[in-house]
Design a protein around this motif. Sequence first.
Motif, PDB file in Angstrom:
ATOM      1  N   ILE A   3     -35.631   6.789  41.377  1.00 13.30           N
ATOM      2  CA  ILE A   3     -35.347   7.121  42.495  1.00 13.30           C
ATOM      3  C   ILE A   3     -35.344   6.783  44.147  1.00 13.30           C
ATOM      4  CG2 ILE A   3     -36.476   8.997  42.869  1.00 13.30           C
ATOM      5  CD1 ILE A   3     -34.114  10.912  43.282  1.00 13.30           C
TER       6      ILE A   3
ATOM      7  N   ASN B  68     -31.877   2.321  36.744  1.00 17.66           N
ATOM      8  CA  ASN B  68     -30.860   3.202  36.967  1.00 17.66           C
ATOM      9  C   ASN B  68     -31.437   3.610  37.950  1.00 17.66           C
ATOM     10  OD1 ASN B  68     -28.571   4.600  36.870  1.00 17.66           O
ATOM     11  ND2 ASN B  68     -30.026   6.400  35.758  1.00 17.66           N
TER      12      ASN B  68
ATOM     13  N   LEU C 135     -31.123   5.813  41.062  1.00 13.93           N
ATOM     14  CA  LEU C 135     -31.055   7.165  42.359  1.00 13.93           C
ATOM     15  C   LEU C 135     -31.383   7.009  43.405  1.00 13.93           C
ATOM     16  CD1 LEU C 135     -31.760   9.371  39.949  1.00 13.93           C
ATOM     17  CD2 LEU C 135     -29.634   8.850  39.759  1.00 13.93           C
ATOM     18  N   ASN C 136     -30.491   7.292  43.757  1.00 11.74           N
ATOM     19  CA  ASN C 136     -30.203   7.978  45.633  1.00 11.74           C
ATOM     20  C   ASN C 136     -31.387   7.480  46.754  1.00 11.74           C
ATOM     21  OD1 ASN C 136     -29.805   9.022  47.779  1.00 11.74           O
ATOM     22  ND2 ASN C 136     -30.503  11.128  47.653  1.00 11.74           N
ATOM     23  N   PRO C 137     -31.203   5.979  47.177  1.00  9.21           N
ATOM     24  CA  PRO C 137     -31.859   5.162  47.695  1.00  9.21           C
ATOM     25  C   PRO C 137     -32.373   5.707  48.873  1.00  9.21           C
ATOM     26  CG  PRO C 137     -30.012   3.637  47.668  1.00  9.21           C
ATOM     27  CD  PRO C 137     -30.062   4.816  46.279  1.00  9.21           C
ATOM     28  N   ASP C 138     -31.787   6.801  49.169  1.00  6.98           N
ATOM     29  CA  ASP C 138     -32.213   7.333  51.104  1.00  6.98           C
ATOM     30  C   ASP C 138     -32.435   8.405  50.699  1.00  6.98           C
ATOM     31  OD1 ASP C 138     -29.821   9.303  53.150  1.00  6.98           O
ATOM     32  OD2 ASP C 138     -31.167   7.355  53.349  1.00  6.98           O
ATOM     33  N   ALA C 139     -33.359   8.722  49.447  1.00 12.15           N
ATOM     34  CA  ALA C 139     -33.880  10.077  49.422  1.00 12.15           C
ATOM     35  C   ALA C 139     -34.601   9.778  49.840  1.00 12.15           C
ATOM     36  CB  ALA C 139     -34.144  10.377  47.937  1.00 12.15           C
TER      37      ALA C 139
ATOM     38  N   PRO D 244     -29.336  10.798  32.901  1.00  9.75           N
ATOM     39  CA  PRO D 244     -29.602   9.169  33.508  1.00  9.75           C
ATOM     40  C   PRO D 244     -29.519   9.712  35.043  1.00  9.75           C
ATOM     41  CG  PRO D 244     -27.222   9.519  33.229  1.00  9.75           C
ATOM     42  CD  PRO D 244     -27.298  10.419  32.639  1.00  9.75           C
ATOM     43  N   GLN D 245     -29.359  11.467  35.120  1.00  6.61           N
ATOM     44  CA  GLN D 245     -29.752  11.623  36.787  1.00  6.61           C
ATOM     45  C   GLN D 245     -30.631  12.137  36.333  1.00  6.61           C
ATOM     46  OE1 GLN D 245     -27.451  13.466  34.483  1.00  6.61           O
ATOM     47  NE2 GLN D 245     -25.575  12.028  35.259  1.00  6.61           N
TER      48      GLN D 245
END
Lengths: 368, 266, 286
Positions: free
Chosen positions: A44, A70, A72-76, A94-95
Amino acid sequence: MKLSAVLAATASVVAILTSIAPSYADSLDDLYAAAKKEGQLTTIALPHDWCGYGAVIDGFKKKYPGITVNELNPDAGSGDEIQAIIANKGNTGPQAPDVIDVGLSFGPSAKDQKLIQPYKVATWDSIPDTAKDADGYWYGDYYGVMAFLVNDDLVKNPPKTWADLQKPEYANQVALSGDPRVSNQAIQSVYAAGLASGGKPGEDAGTKGLDFFSKLNKAGNFVPVIGKSAPLAQGTTPIVTNWDYNALAWRDGFAGNPKAEVIVPSDAVVAGVYVQAISAFAPHPNAAKLWMEYLYSDEGQIGWLAGYCHPIRFNDLAKNGKVPADLLAKLPPADLYAKAVFPTLDEQKAASDVITKQWDSVVGANVQ
Amino acid sequence: MKRGKFWSGKFWSWVVFVVGALYFIVPLLATIQFSLSIRRGTWSLDAYANVFQQPQFQQTFTYSLIIAVAAIIVGLLLVVPAAYFVRLRAPQLRPLIEFVTLLPLIIPPIILVFGYIRLYSSSSILPLTNTDIGTNILLTLAYVALALPYMYRAVDTGLRTIDVQTLTEAADILGANTLTILLRVIFPNIIVAALSGAFLTLAIVIGEFTIASLLNRPAFGVYMQNIGANRAYEPAALAVISFIITWAAMGMIQLLARFAPKTART
Amino acid sequence: MSLFAGLRWGDYLGVAPFLLFAVLFLIVPTLFLIVGAFQAPDGSFTLQNIIDLGTPQILSSFWISIRVSAASAIAGAVLGLILALAVIRGALPEAIRSAVMTFSGVASNFAGIPLAFAFIATLGRLGLVTVLLRTLVGFDMYRSGFNLLSFWGLTVTYCYFQIPLMILIIAPAIDGLKKEWSEAAQTLGASTFQFWRYIGLPVLWPNLLGTLSLLFANAFGAIATAYALTGSSLNIVPILLYAQIRGDVLNNPGLGAALALGMIVITAVANILYLVIRTRAERWLK
């Protein structure tokens, strides 16, 4: 003492010791086999342009085929990553992130909240002590120093120091790369300005940094827009303060249009460390450990260097001559990095407290 | 005299329209101009080429489009009967429902999605996040929730305009049951309002990023963010592309709506 | 025959799916949020977050948020109404109406960084319009005191999605203003102004209020645009909220939840206000 009591005591001592002993690096092949069985790694907040993560992830996939990554959210932001772990506590889908890459101050707090699990990579000993948790919960991965990215087409005489920014020729040109009440990058910019103004590390530099920006704002040099590569190219924020690796990556992205240069201010060089950790609820713990092994191997560390980040094992690599000369040449001069100041956790916390709480009252043009 | 009034009315309409058009188009022009400036000293479509070259452009856009259509349908199925019954028979529920529909505007999407993950993760009664289909359903319902304020307000405005009571009684006297009334009497009369709601839902779904990303779905908004982050010219190109494509999709919905059962416009 | 048979449960049957959906997908996550507002970072129950809402920084952020939201909601409502009336009743070609409707659909969601950037590129110091005005007409906006990065600049930017939203929602209501009414009014000798004052606006009034309340909530929750435009100089609640929830430095999710709770309360108050006004207006309509 009765024999049974002794045995029981020994057994319990052994049990306690093994339960608190951090898992030392497992043999790489076993780890790979176990990771392959899990089949997936969930990351993430890893933008591909940040420290060359795109290439690092590709390198990992090439070296260890059979494991999908996998993302997740590269903007996090760092806070998002922590929240993602909390929200996914019961979720093995996968979240749920396996590994996180967060700002230094988030390491200890994540450990306190029992969100991460300890793991010591094979190269553990070559990580400086100041940049890791003694029990192996979190460990520094890379650092960069605060620099200026300057649009040379619009700024004829680029500033060389923090003090230069106050000059009238930079009216309406200086911007931060984030919100200083939220973003680590912006807060460290203020901190660096404070150090350059003679502040002592910690709360004092925070206060002096606020004064610096208050003066900058009153002089009309400060633009409150968040400086990203688009406003810099367009001209609204021709001077942006951010981590050197981001500045260098953006400069490359411009490909000459506009001409831009990265300047490390010589009056204060502040380093910022990020840390890696494995989620305590990671659905794929072995893949996570394999990922860590890769990141801290020479190959992974050099991968970050190619993305302009200084890997945490930089000194160790340099000592053993493992740093490619051409990569070194692309970075700003090494003597500036020698002056880099690494704020301790306490200094960072004290300064952030001051900066986030008082930005509005000291600097904020209360917008009218 | 009537002609004079007619002329002045039309004149002012045109003035208003032109001023409005300028306000909306000029910022778009500025964005387009910037997106074309990627090469020094000359105009070029490089930024657009960079965007289109990625293979996921088509896949993610199609995916988002399908989810959008699903969200529109589910949204209408939920909202139209509810608004109808509230208006007709249970007006005391109206304040509660209206407040509920304003909630998605206030609750940050990131809190919403974390809530969903907690509620519907693998260890809960309804483990939606375990399968692809389950997560797609979750995403669709999340978008229905996001679009709810607009969908409800649009449908409610439409219902307020027609005389629901009379229409229902007339249809009932003619022997229609409730379902028929809803489908063949009420719905055709609020097509315009339903279309507004549909447009708004589509726009929201195409551009949405946070929820799709945290639920790990290959949506268009996620793709746009990945391409545009940290680049200078591509985000502007993306904004323009996304604008034009969404506009085209809405144009198509409007075209299709012409084939829907029409009612005599009084 | 069937209308009155199932009056008890039949009424609520139509609303049931909606309510079930609302509970599962809106209310319960909100409850998580509300519970979180009373949690300290270590998970224990505390009222400290609510008390913290009283600090001057947070109070002033709420006040600024309310002002920005109200300003853009009213501006959006008024301007949107005028534009909608012009396009729908102004005897303009039918094609213009279709184009405006679909464009409004897109523009209503054109917010955040792209919108902020579009306006910076238009009205910023080096923006298209700023430069054009300076070179062609010799008028320097910024020297005359205009600044995009200000309260009014933000309001102007917010209108970009508020006006289309207004147009889309009010369009069916304007359609409902029957032509017979304006014809009858004209026959009786009423001027256009009198028509709107006594017939048109009163009929539209409940819809106008409803949309106004929606526009207010829409602006109140909007963060991305304000953030991208005024960055660190504007202190609105969603920015504070985000700072607590997703910040890069030590954050307090409990405070973030308390802020969100505060926002919900304010929206509820605004909504109640709207309901009160509307009920009184609708009294003569039914």
